[in-house]
Design a protein around this motif. Structure first.
Motif, short mmCIF file in Angstrom:
data_model
loop_
_atom_site.label_atom_id
_atom_site.label_comp_id
_atom_site.label_asym_id
_atom_site.label_seq_id
_atom_site.Cartn_x
_atom_site.Cartn_y
_atom_site.Cartn_z
N ARG A 225 3.22 -4.71 1.25
CA ARG A 225 2.35 -3.58 0.42
C ARG A 225 1.21 -4.65 -0.16
NH1 ARG A 225 3.71 1.68 0.22
NH2 ARG A 225 3.41 2.02 -2.17
N VAL A 227 -0.51 -5.78 -3.28
CA VAL A 227 0.02 -5.94 -4.72
C VAL A 227 -1.25 -6.11 -5.68
CG1 VAL A 227 2.10 -6.41 -4.12
CG2 VAL A 227 0.71 -8.14 -4.42
N PRO A 233 -3.33 -7.42 -10.62
CA PRO A 233 -2.44 -6.43 -10.06
C PRO A 233 -2.68 -5.11 -9.93
CG PRO A 233 -1.54 -8.31 -11.49
CD PRO A 233 -3.07 -8.10 -11.76
N GLU A 235 -1.32 -1.52 -10.43
CA GLU A 235 -0.26 -0.69 -11.13
C GLU A 235 0.90 -0.05 -10.40
OE1 GLU A 235 -1.75 2.43 -13.88
OE2 GLU A 235 -2.92 0.91 -14.98
N ALA A 236 0.33 0.24 -9.28
CA ALA A 236 1.44 0.63 -8.14
C ALA A 236 0.68 0.02 -6.74
CB ALA A 236 1.40 2.42 -7.80
N PRO A 237 1.91 -0.71 -6.04
CA PRO A 237 1.15 -1.33 -4.67
C PRO A 237 0.97 -0.42 -4.03
CG PRO A 237 3.30 -2.59 -5.86
CD PRO A 237 3.14 -1.31 -6.85
N GLN A 238 -0.08 -0.48 -3.18
CA GLN A 238 -0.47 0.13 -2.02
C GLN A 238 0.20 -0.10 -0.72
OE1 GLN A 238 -4.69 -0.16 -2.05
NE2 GLN A 238 -5.04 0.70 -4.21
N ARG A 292 6.22 -5.52 -7.92
CA ARG A 292 4.92 -5.17 -8.54
C ARG A 292 4.90 -6.37 -9.28
NH1 ARG A 292 4.01 -0.57 -12.89
NH2 ARG A 292 5.50 -1.83 -14.09
#
Length: 427
Positions: A225, A227, A233, A235-238, A292
């Motif tokens: 992902r 990160v 950082p 908020e939600a890894p892609q 995360r």
């Protein structure tokens, strides 16, 4: 005899004072002319401490740095700490923050590093020339509680323009400054480690210090992902797909090794191998989810109390503008006498950026991060540099809470050198 870039474009400087910080880690950086091996050739380069890239600086979040710049060049020198939240007088920008350090002299940069992430440092004097010849390096601020990985690998993307004799091309071509920039004919990924085990969990820190080139990274042999972007950082890894990195931008990836790792660039219709991480052994793959990263404490924006428009102008095929350079921002080439915005510390501002040119640009704000605003009007990721395609418009929102005079410029350094720069004032 061809004119050099230095003869064609010149920059000026201003003054600075320095503060004192307690118990800093002491580091020395000496820029100098060297002959070293790059892209498999012995080349005359500019280097920090005799190496290209310069030495990687790693500090733990919350530490302080005392970095002495000892100028061993026959020209001026400055260092900018790209993406780091430093005091304004430590930002390393001529005109706005300090005098150029003359040959044989030194300057002490002192600052703390409260925000973790992937950053970098580079020359900010004649930077289109000095960075392209090697004056850059990684600056890593490790989290107080970093994620568990087997290897933390820095990847710096670099291109060089070589002449017919295989030497750095120092000729001045005006068309390069009026189009997509000075793109090299040799490009590569410089990795801090090139061997891993099958099943290893990696943290890959991608940095683009190329002066004008945009990369579209295609990664193979990894399952993971995205990160963080520009040190901040997510908020939600892609999902790990193609990664577009404009000059100055960074991206952190945490991923498990599933095969030979390759890095390819597919921007500009290319399909070029930049680098490879080979397999050397095997271990069981981690069953833990990709973590995360811990959030950095940064000011959260309120309702914007000030709004500014920033028109990107100039270049080949664009309408004429009143500026004196090839490029302009709001009809002015180079730093204007008055700031784009002048606000009190802590003010939330909105900047509407309109790319009126026929080329992409990446706008970098010193001393702060900002939110990119999506087409739906929502907050996107926090970044310090935003890429705009030709004809594109984008809004950014920032809390200007770091006092001083802060540069806002295109980080395609050929574009900055010939006009694309302005500044913000925070009192």
């Amino acid at each position: 005899m061809q004119m050099t870039r230095r003869q064609a474009l010149t920059l000026v400087a201003a003054t600075v004072a320095t503060p004192a910080l307690s118990a800093p880690r002491r580091i020395s950086l000496r820029p100098e002319a060297v002959e070293t091996t790059v892209v498999g050739r012995r080349l005359p380069m500019l280097a920090f401490n005799g190496q290209v890239p310069g030495p990687e600086i790693r500090l733990r979040q919350g530490n302080a740095a005392h970095i002495r710049l000892d100028n061993g060049l026959d020209d001026g020198a400055l260092v900018h700490w790209h993406g780091l939240r430093v005091p304004n007088r430590m930002d390393g920008v001529n005109v706005l923050t300090q005098d150029v350090v003359i040959p044989g002299e030194s300057f002490d940069y002192r600052f703390d590093v409260p925000v973790a992430g992937t950053y970098w440092y580079h020359s900010h004097y004649l930077s289109y020339e000095q960075v392209s010849r090697g004056l850059f390096g990684a600056f890593i601020v490790e989290e107080r509680d970093p994620p568990e990985v087997d290897h933390d690998i820095t990847v710096q993307l670099f291109d060089m323009l070589l002449d017919a004799d295989g030497q750095p091309d120092d000729s001045f071509d005006p068309s390069q400054f009026a189009t997509a920039g000075r793109l090299g004919n040799v490009k590569l990924a410089i990795l801090s480690r090139d061997r891993v085990r099958l099943g290893d969990r990696l943290r890959l820190r991608f940095i683009n210090p190329s002066i004008d080139r945009i990369y579209r990274l295609e990664l193979s042999g990894l399952d993971g992902r995205i990160v963080a972007l520009d040190g901040m950082p997510l908020e939600a890894p892609q999902a790990l797909g193609p990664i577009v990195l404009a000059p100055g931008q960074r991206c952190d990836v945490i991923a498990d090794v599933t095969g030979d790792v390759t890095l390819r660039d597919t921007y500009y219709g290319a399909d070029d191998l930049l680098g490879r991480i080979a397999l050397d052994g095997e271990r069981p793959r981690s069953r833990a989810d990709i973590p995360r990263l811990p959030a950095n404490r940064v000011a959260q924006p309120g309702r914007p109390a000030a709004v500014a428009m920033l028109d990107l102008q100039g270049g080949a095929g664009a309408p004429a503008h009143p500026g004196t350079g090839t490029w302009a921002l709001n009809d002015t080439s180079g730093l204007p006498a008055e700031p784009l915005l002048s606000v009190r510390r802590g003010t939330t501002v909105r900047i509407e950026i309109v790319n009126q040119t026929n080329f992409p640009h990446v706008m970098h704000l010193h001393g702060h991060h900002f939110y990119e605003i999506t087409q739906k009007g929502q907050f996107g990721p926090k970044r310090d540099s935003t890429l705009l395609a030709e004809g594109e418009t984008r809004s950014i929102i920032a809390v200007l809470d770091n006092p001083g005079r802060w540069m806002l410029h295109c980080h395609m350094l050929s574009h900055q050198a010939d006009g694309m720069a302005t500044w913000l004032a925070v009192s």
